[in-house]
Each structure stands twice: as C-alpha cells, then as structure tokens.
Design a protein around this motif. Structure first.
Motif, PDB file in Angstrom:
ATOM      1  N   GLY A 115      14.451   0.456  -2.250  1.00  7.87           N
ATOM      2  CA  GLY A 115      13.483  -0.631  -2.157  1.00  7.87           C
ATOM      3  C   GLY A 115      13.217  -1.061  -0.736  1.00  7.87           C
ATOM      4  N   TRP A 116      14.248  -1.089   0.100  1.00 11.78           N
ATOM      5  CA  TRP A 116      14.078  -1.479   1.503  1.00 11.78           C
ATOM      6  C   TRP A 116      13.203  -0.478   2.249  1.00 11.78           C
ATOM      7  CZ3 TRP A 116      14.466  -5.593   4.363  1.00 11.78           C
ATOM      8  CH2 TRP A 116      14.651  -5.512   5.738  1.00 11.78           C
ATOM      9  N   ASP A 117      13.410   0.808   1.987  1.00  7.93           N
ATOM     10  CA  ASP A 117      12.613   1.832   2.651  1.00  7.93           C
ATOM     11  C   ASP A 117      11.148   1.720   2.250  1.00  7.93           C
ATOM     12  OD1 ASP A 117      12.474   4.489   4.194  1.00  7.93           O
ATOM     13  OD2 ASP A 117      11.619   5.021   2.254  1.00  7.93           O
ATOM     14  N   ARG A 118      10.863   1.530   0.976  1.00  7.15           N
ATOM     15  CA  ARG A 118       9.473   1.393   0.542  1.00  7.15           C
ATOM     16  C   ARG A 118       8.854   0.127   1.098  1.00  7.15           C
ATOM     17  NH1 ARG A 118       8.066   4.842  -3.830  1.00  7.15           N
ATOM     18  NH2 ARG A 118       6.019   3.844  -3.727  1.00  7.15           N
ATOM     19  N   LEU A 119       9.623  -0.949   1.159  1.00  5.69           N
ATOM     20  CA  LEU A 119       9.085  -2.204   1.671  1.00  5.69           C
ATOM     21  C   LEU A 119       8.709  -2.081   3.145  1.00  5.69           C
ATOM     22  CD1 LEU A 119       8.606  -5.237   0.843  1.00  5.69           C
ATOM     23  CD2 LEU A 119      10.812  -5.700   1.905  1.00  5.69           C
ATOM     24  N   LEU A 120       9.530  -1.397   3.925  1.00  2.00           N
ATOM     25  CA  LEU A 120       9.245  -1.257   5.356  1.00  2.00           C
ATOM     26  C   LEU A 120       8.058  -0.333   5.603  1.00  2.00           C
ATOM     27  CD1 LEU A 120      12.804  -0.994   6.965  1.00  2.00           C
ATOM     28  CD2 LEU A 120      11.330  -2.997   6.803  1.00  2.00           C
ATOM     29  N   THR A 121       8.058   0.829   4.953  1.00  2.45           N
ATOM     30  CA  THR A 121       7.039   1.828   5.260  1.00  2.45           C
ATOM     31  C   THR A 121       5.689   1.516   4.629  1.00  2.45           C
ATOM     32  OG1 THR A 121       7.834   3.150   3.391  1.00  2.45           O
ATOM     33  CG2 THR A 121       8.735   3.649   5.559  1.00  2.45           C
ATOM     34  N   ARG A 122       5.665   0.911   3.442  1.00  4.32           N
ATOM     35  CA  ARG A 122       4.402   0.688   2.741  1.00  4.32           C
ATOM     36  C   ARG A 122       3.853  -0.721   2.922  1.00  4.32           C
ATOM     37  NH1 ARG A 122       3.827   4.700  -1.172  1.00  4.32           N
ATOM     38  NH2 ARG A 122       4.994   6.527  -0.458  1.00  4.32           N
ATOM     39  N   VAL A 123       4.722  -1.702   3.110  1.00  3.27           N
ATOM     40  CA  VAL A 123       4.276  -3.096   3.161  1.00  3.27           C
ATOM     41  C   VAL A 123       4.336  -3.660   4.574  1.00  3.27           C
ATOM     42  CG1 VAL A 123       4.655  -5.419   2.255  1.00  3.27           C
ATOM     43  CG2 VAL A 123       4.983  -3.444   0.767  1.00  3.27           C
ATOM     44  N   ALA A 124       5.490  -3.527   5.220  1.00  6.91           N
ATOM     45  CA  ALA A 124       5.660  -4.153   6.534  1.00  6.91           C
ATOM     46  C   ALA A 124       4.930  -3.399   7.633  1.00  6.91           C
ATOM     47  CB  ALA A 124       7.155  -4.255   6.865  1.00  6.91           C
ATOM     48  N   LEU A 172       5.651  -1.921  -3.855  1.00 10.91           N
ATOM     49  CA  LEU A 172       6.177  -0.585  -3.578  1.00 10.91           C
ATOM     50  C   LEU A 172       5.175   0.309  -2.849  1.00 10.91           C
ATOM     51  CD1 LEU A 172       8.010   0.142  -6.939  1.00 10.91           C
ATOM     52  CD2 LEU A 172       9.004  -0.653  -4.791  1.00 10.91           C
ATOM     53  N   ASP A 173       3.894   0.035  -2.979  1.00 11.85           N
ATOM     54  CA  ASP A 173       2.871   0.885  -2.362  1.00 11.85           C
ATOM     55  C   ASP A 173       2.052   0.181  -1.296  1.00 11.85           C
ATOM     56  OD1 ASP A 173       3.586   3.049  -3.947  1.00 11.85           O
ATOM     57  OD2 ASP A 173       2.310   2.381  -5.596  1.00 11.85           O
ATOM     58  N   GLY A 174       2.268  -1.096  -1.065  1.00 12.50           N
ATOM     59  CA  GLY A 174       1.587  -1.791   0.008  1.00 12.50           C
ATOM     60  C   GLY A 174       0.216  -2.300  -0.392  1.00 12.50           C
TER      61      GLY A 174
END
Length: 614
Positions: free
Chosen positions: A276-285, A565-567
C-alpha cells in the motif's frame, strides 16, 4: 535451538577479528618508527656499529617513520572526523510520545536488554536500530567542565520505526513487530561489538569523504585515505557481515519469548503495508510532488489505500476488520504534526523537494487533492501538449487526408485545416498571402479580395479534436510529438532540479533536525527515485489522457477524483471510469482514433469544444 548467548559469542568472535584488522593496520603504520627507534637506541648504547651504512640506514628508516606516522595520522583524523551516514528520520521526543516510549521500555524490560536511547520515525516500511553515538550526531559539549572536557556517556542505539507501521498496525501488532528489533540492543551494548561497528562505520564515512574529492592535487591526501579505507573495508567485510548476522540471530532468539504468535500476524501486515505504501507514493503522491504540492497526511492515506486494497484483493480480505482495534498512532500525542513532518521528509527523499514549505512547495490535504492536484495536473499536461503542437513546424507534419485537404468540397463557412502553429495549413511550396503596408500601393488583389467568401474566423481554443486529428495521421506524427514532448519535459525537470538545489540544502535539513552524514545527500536529491524516466510514448499517452479528461470535465459533466491505489481518476456520474487507457494507446501507438471516438461518444464528450487550460 541455540540460545541468545551463543549468537552473542559468535558475534563477539567476529568483532574481535575486525578489531585485529585495525590493530594490524596500526602495527604496519608504526613498524618504520619502531625500526628507527631500535637503530637510534643501538647507536646510543653502542650495540650497533657507527659506520656509514648504519648511518644511512638510520636516515632512511627515520624518513620512512616520519612519512608513515604522518600518513597514519592523516587517516586517523579523517576517519575520526568523518560523519557516518544516518538514515533521514523525524526525531520523536518523549514528551510528544510518552505512551510509545513506555511501550518500548516495557518491551526492553521483558526482553532483559537495555532500552533504546531515543525513537525516530522514517517514511519507510522497516524498523531498525541505529548507532548515533558519533560526536557529530550528538549535542555540542558544554563548556565549564573538567580541564580535559566532558566525556560523552555511551548511549544505546536509536530505535527507527517506519511511520506507515504506526498508522496501519494495531498497538499489540507493533509491540510484537518491534520485539526482535529492541532485542538487538543487548548485543549492541557489548564493548567489542560496539567498537567493531564504530570502526566499520568510520571507514565507510571516510570513503564517502574521499569520494567527494574533485580537485586532482589538493584532494590527493583524501584520495589516499579513501584507498586505505577501502582496503581495510575489503579485509573486514566478511567478518563484519557474519557479525551482523550473529547479532540478528541472537536478537531473534531472545524475542521468541515475547508475542511470538502475534508476530506472525504482524509480519503479514508488513507485506501489506509495503504494497500500500508503494502504491500510495508512486500513484498518488508523485503526481502532486511534480506539481510543487506535497500531501501532508501520507501516513493517514496508507490506511485508506490498504482498506481499498483489502476490498479489491481477496487475499487481503479480513484485514480491514482489524481497524476497530486501537491503532498504534494513538501512542503519539500529536499524530497530525508528526504525520506532516514525515510526509515532508518522504517528499524530500523520493522526489527531492525543498526542506521547508514555501510558495512553490505547499502542502495539500486529501479533501483538496482532486481539485488542486488532479484537475490542475490534467490541465497543465494538456497545455504542455498544445504548446508542443504549436511549436512544431508545419513542414514536419504528415499530409492531411484528401477529403480534408480539398476546400472546394467543404462548406464555405468551415475553417481551413490548422497546423500546429494555429495557422492555415499549406504545402511547403506555398507562401502565405502578405498584405502590403498602408503607405504602399497594392500590387494586386489579395487572396481575400479574390474570393467573395469571408475570411475564416480565428483559430478556436485548444480542442481535443485537434489532437486526435493530428495523431490519427499515422505513427510518424505520434513519434514526432512524443520526441518533442519528451524534450520539453526533460527541460522542465532540469529547471526544477536547479531550483530545488538552490532552495534545499543539507544545512537546512540539519537545522530542522534531519541529519544525513557525510556523502549521504551530497550527490543531490532524491536519494531514492520512485520511477525511472518515462519514454516519449508514455509521456504522450499521459498527456493525451489528460486532454481527454479535461474535455470530459468541461463538456460532459465529469469530475476529477482520487483513487487510493491508482491516483488521479476520472469520475463520470460519481463512478470511476478505468477503461480510458486502451483507446488512448490505440491512438498513440497505432494512430487508430476510432476506439477513442467511440469512448467519447459513449460518455458524451464533445471534442470540438475548447477546453480550459492552465
């Protein structure tokens, strides 16, 4: 099953091997001086001859002794003064988290090991102990002490905890997860193991100092120190590796008596939190960071992202039911302030933003994310795409279809085809009709005077139809636009990196309590880029998608949204449309616009209408 004492003994044996390498290096440095002392003492006592050969030997050994002592002193000074690298983290004082400190101390008492000296949070899904006893990492020495200065009292290592764990894990799970980590303070307090670690960390810091040497002559001593430090590191690498493994084994064996069954469940949560942290950083943040905005509640967003993941993934089904228990972030007095600090540090690590908020680097909340990040991102990318189209020369464009190029078959009120520069399309041999100045006579009727029909209206604003028509001419048009778009994005990224280098420095980080150590951030930020550079085709697909979303928002009543999860997401009638990717790729890769036109018709988007850009 081996006892913890067995692992400590094995680690101590390897630590002694590392220290013997240090002693051997010191003996080699002192050997010429010892030989010179022996020769001089023999001459003074009369036990050695006084011939020319002996005098020459004394002079040679004396010179070698002076050189070796100077070089040894140089290496020792650089190793002692170099700052070992530290993991960037947010320090947590006991006043701001008394319950968390109490939990860690109770855990240390149950394990019968020293408690960590302090606690820090890092934006990562991991936890470890870090030695920060180097004089450069501690507070300055106070004046007024004894004549020789106050000696620094040895301290236990600092416990570094991944900030996503505090928001996703429950209190009992966090205690079980930290048990093996806290148990490592026992072997770490052993004098031989601590000395071996300090020696290795000092050599590593000296290598980092030598790596920054750029001047060939003035930095020659540092290059020598770097060679010696690398030689010693190679000699002690195997012993140090086995020592750390033995320390980890001893800590794991000692922690088995504390919450062993719950630790298995907590380890499952570690993998879920990492995903979840990886998806949050790459897709959202990351999209927000690229626009100069940083989400100020990243750790709180982990809970939403993992809850969404557990809803979609059957393997994670049931994990969200834990949310009724007390979260570990309740152990903090002000979780919002700590989450904000950790979020800013994450932006600095993974994107390279400034060390402090500013006009071009401001926080954004999750409620404002769709309007202030998603909508603005789409419109910025759409504006960049049209800017690239405007700057392309008309001669570089593929020929328009005959049906579009024959003005006689079109209605008189229709505007002629437009080039990327928003001018009337023409073949390379044509020249535009130029109107003479007012004070010169006209040499002939102009094109407008030769036709009874009125002049075409000025080119409309940026439309999606313009993009589709140009990319549908063939793959060559897409290749040209993708190449120009990649160059434009690369230029903007270089300018942004130069601004960040001017605003964010390691000195500002030190003032904020974030220490890096020598060589850690000297090569520039980010330290850990999240994504490799995107290709021109990927950039073009992203920009065409942004243009489609802008048209959907402006003409079909769609709205920007946030998917955890996808931004960035496009919402139509309150539901997310995730079927836009394939039609866009058909247009970008194959020049086939029919799938995208069918999608637009289904949604009700009017591509001929101008869209609002930033």
């Amino acid at each position: 099953m081996a006892s913890p004492e067995t692992g400590v003994l094995a680690a101590r044996a390897r630590a002694l091997a590392v220290l013997r390498i240090r002693s051997t290096a010191l003996a080699v440095a002192l050997l010429p001086a010892a030989v010179a002392v022996v020769l001089l003492a023999g001459r003074a006592t009369g036990h050695l001859g006084a011939g020319t050969g002996w005098d020459l030997a004394r002079w040679i050994t004396g010179g070698l002794a002076v050189v070796s002592l100077l070089l040894a002193a140089l290496v020792a000074v650089v190793v002692a003064r170099a700052r070992p690298a530290l993991s960037p983290s947010v320090p947590i004082s006991e006043k701001s988290a008394p319950d968390l400190y109490r939990l860690v101390r109770d855990l240390a008492d149950r394990l019968e090991v020293p408690a960590p000296s302090a606690i820090a949070l890092t934006p990562d899904c991991d936890s470890w102990l870090e030695d920060r006893t180097h004089r450069a990492h501690g507070p300055p020495r106070r004046s007024g002490g004894p004549a020789g200065g106050e000696r620094r009292v040895p301290e236990a290592p600092v416990l570094v905890i991944g900030s996503p764990f505090l928001w996703w894990m429950r209190v009992a799970e966090l205690r079980a997860l930290l048990a093996p980590v806290v148990a490592g303070t026992g072997p770490s307090s052993h004098p031989d193991i601590a000395a071996a670690r300090r020696f290795i960390r000092g050599l590593d810091a000296a290598v980092a100092v030598a790596a920054r040497a750029r001047r060939p002559v003035r930095d020659l001593p540092l290059r020598f120190v770097g060679r010696v430090a690398r030689l010693l590191l190679r000699a002690g690498r195997e012993h140090a590796t086995i020592m750390e493994r033995a320390v980890a084994t001893a800590a794991s064996e000692r922690a088995q008596a504390v919450d062993y069954g719950l630790r298995i469940v907590a380890q499952e949560q570690v993998g879920l939190a990492y995903a979840g942290w990886d998806r949050l950083l790459t897709r959202v943040a990351l999209p927000a960071w690229r626009m100069g905005r940083w989400p100020s509640r990243l750790d709180a967003g982990v809970v939403s992202a993992l809850t969404e993941l557990s809803r979609r993934d059957r393997l994670a089904d049931g994990f969200a039911s834990r949310l009724g228990e007390r979260p570990a972030c309740d152990l903090l007095e002000e979780p919002g302030a700590i989450d904000r600090a950790a979020s800013l540090l994450a932006a600095r690590l993974f994107h390279g933003g400034p060390a402090e908020p500013g006009p071009d680097w401001s926080p954004v909340g999750w409620n404002q994310y769709p309007e202030e990040v998603v909508d603005r991102k789409w419109r910025l990318e759409a504006a960049r795409l049209h800017r690239v189209l405007d700057n392309l020369p008309a001669s570089a464009l593929p020929a328009l279809p005959p049906a579009s190029a024959a003005p006689a078959q079109e209605p008189a009120s229709a505007a002629p085809p437009l080039s990327y520069a928003r001018t009337a399309a023409r073949t390379p041999g044509d020249r535009p009709a130029e109107r003479p100045p007012a004070d010169e006579p006209s040499l002939g009727p102009s094109a407008a005077d030769r036709h009874d029909e009125p002049q075409p209206a000025p080119a409309p604003g940026p439309t999606l139809a313009r993009v589709i028509d140009r990319l549908a001419q063939g793959e060559s048009a897409g290749d040209l636009v993708a190449a120009r778009l990649g160059a434009e994005v690369e230029r903007e990224e270089r300018e942004e990196a130069a601004r960040q280098a001017a605003h964010g420095t390691s000195q500002q980080d030190a003032a904020l309590g974030v220490a890096w150590g020598d060589g850690m951030a000297e090569g520039g930020l980010p330290l850990f880029p999240l994504q490799p550079p995107r290709t021109g085709r990927e950039l073009l697909a992203d920009h065409v998608t942004a243009m489609v979303c802008c048209a959907a928002v402006d003409t079909a009543g769609a709205a920007p949204g946030l998917d955890w999860l996808d931004g960035p997401a496009l919402l139509v009638d309150g539901a997310r449309r995730a079927d836009l990717g394939r039609p866009v790729l058909s247009l970008v890769d194959d020049g086939d616009a029919e799938p995208l036109r069918g999608w637009l018709t289904t949604i009700g988007v009017r591509p001929e209408k101008p869209v609002r850009l930033v």
